[in-house]
Design an enzyme around this catalytic site. Sequence first.
Site, PDB file in Angstrom:
ATOM      1  N   LYS A  36       0.823  -1.224   0.000  1.00  0.00           N
ATOM      2  CA  LYS A  36       0.000   0.000   0.000  1.00  0.00           C
ATOM      3  C   LYS A  36       0.850   1.263   0.000  1.00  0.00           C
ATOM      4  CE  LYS A  36      -0.606   0.051   5.002  1.00  0.00           C
ATOM      5  NZ  LYS A  36      -1.363  -0.563   6.104  1.00  0.00           N
ATOM      6  N   ARG A 129      -6.935  -0.455  17.309  1.00  0.00           N
ATOM      7  CA  ARG A 129      -7.458  -0.126  15.992  1.00  0.00           C
ATOM      8  C   ARG A 129      -8.521  -1.195  15.723  1.00  0.00           C
ATOM      9  NH1 ARG A 129      -3.795   0.795  10.642  1.00  0.00           N
ATOM     10  NH2 ARG A 129      -4.498  -1.312  10.176  1.00  0.00           N
TER      11      ARG A 129
HETATM   12  C1  PLP Z   1      -0.451  -1.443   6.569  1.00  0.00           C
HETATM   13  C2  PLP Z   1      -0.813  -2.711   7.215  1.00  0.00           C
HETATM   14  C3  PLP Z   1       0.148  -3.715   7.367  1.00  0.00           C
HETATM   15  C4  PLP Z   1       1.584  -3.556   6.941  1.00  0.00           C
HETATM   16  O1  PLP Z   1       2.245  -2.617   7.734  1.00  0.00           O
HETATM   17  P1  PLP Z   1       3.831  -2.416   7.615  1.00  0.00           P
HETATM   18  O2  PLP Z   1       4.173  -1.635   8.825  1.00  0.00           O
HETATM   19  O3  PLP Z   1       4.088  -1.691   6.350  1.00  0.00           O
HETATM   20  O4  PLP Z   1       4.437  -3.763   7.620  1.00  0.00           O
HETATM   21  C5  PLP Z   1      -0.257  -4.909   7.931  1.00  0.00           C
HETATM   22  N1  PLP Z   1      -1.535  -5.097   8.356  1.00  0.00           N
HETATM   23  C6  PLP Z   1      -2.472  -4.145   8.238  1.00  0.00           C
HETATM   24  C7  PLP Z   1      -3.850  -4.429   8.728  1.00  0.00           C
HETATM   25  C8  PLP Z   1      -2.149  -2.925   7.674  1.00  0.00           C
HETATM   26  O5  PLP Z   1      -3.093  -1.983   7.571  1.00  0.00           O
END
Ligand code: PLP
Length: 359
Positions: A36, A129
């Site tokens: 993302k 969250r």
């Molecule tokens: C963005 C996200 C991740 C990945 O996070 P990083 O810190 O880039 O590894 C994993 N799980 C969820 C639910 C996320 O929103």
Amino acid sequence: MNRYYPCIEVDLDKIRHNAEAAIIICKGIDITGVTKVVCSNLQIVKTFIEAGIKTIGDSRILNLKKIKDFPCQKMLLRIPSKSQVEDVVRYSDISLNSDIDVIREISRECVKQEKVHKIILMLEMGDLREGVMPYDAVKVSREIVELPGIQFIGVGTNLTCYGGVIPDNDNLGRLIKTRDHIEEELGIKLPVISGGNSSSMYKVVEGTMPEQINSLRLGESILLGHDTAYFRKIPGMYEDAFIVKAEVIEREVKPSVPYGDIGLDAFGNKPKFEDRGYIKRVILAIGRQDVKVSGLIPKDRDIKIIGASSDHLIADVTNSSREYKTGDIVEFGVDYGALLACMTSEYISKYINSEAVLV
Ligand SMILES: *Cc1c(COP(=O)(O)O)cnc(C)c1O
């Protein structure tokens, strides 16, 4: 070749290397490669897949749609919106979920599209969250297993995002216990325990990850080469797969403190200044519309960023051994926020392995 500045340069070989390293380090743990932060850039996704990553995760359906024909499983990371359920089923194979009403909608849509969709139930482990409270997990799970079109494959948690809570044996232990409890109560098997994001990487590196955690969702740790609990470099990974470059458009010696009546700056803040007399400064053609300025790490350690507006960045170069002049290019490393902003900004040119790309 004529370059457009400001730009971000991406080194796919370093990303490939890091992804391969992650797979080796995470032996026995299935990695979802999270893209993302780079808006699921097609070449970066392709590089992840070539390195051996089998599942790609993104928060946005729009990004998963871009990679719909790629040979990988697609995971929707942001808990689905009711309004997007049709596309969730169409463009993702797995989603993380915490709301039974939404899961029911997904089930209905699966029946309509004659598809099976996999669900990971997110459990709240303290970061606050997404996730159902553990004491509700059995009740929600009992409803999920009844739903047609839904394959309930496991549980997961997300940490170090809202609350800054670091993964440890306590919260991951509770995740495992809750999974075991659901399995016992309902007489089902939930093979997947997704133990978090890049903040969980430090436990893998240390060798303290509980063996039941068999899945992680990793973005930043692969792309930027560090864990996000303690921001330690991951052994054997590159931290500089991304470099931002911006051009000097003014070089002047000026006072360090503005003169005149001081109101508010361009962003409505009351600026504060330290008087260091006259300083050598440069203005770079990059700004807060393009990048999180505090996330830029100048390669020339003797440069200090002292301010930025939407489209101008001001740096103090008094202590630098280099004599900057207009037209010079200044290089920066990036943190997660700066990378996110640069990849999203249409004003930052992208060069992947030195080739200009449109994203
Ligand atoms: C963005 C996200 C991740 C990945 O996070 P990083 O810190 O880039 O590894 C994993 N799980 C969820 C639910 C996320 O929103």
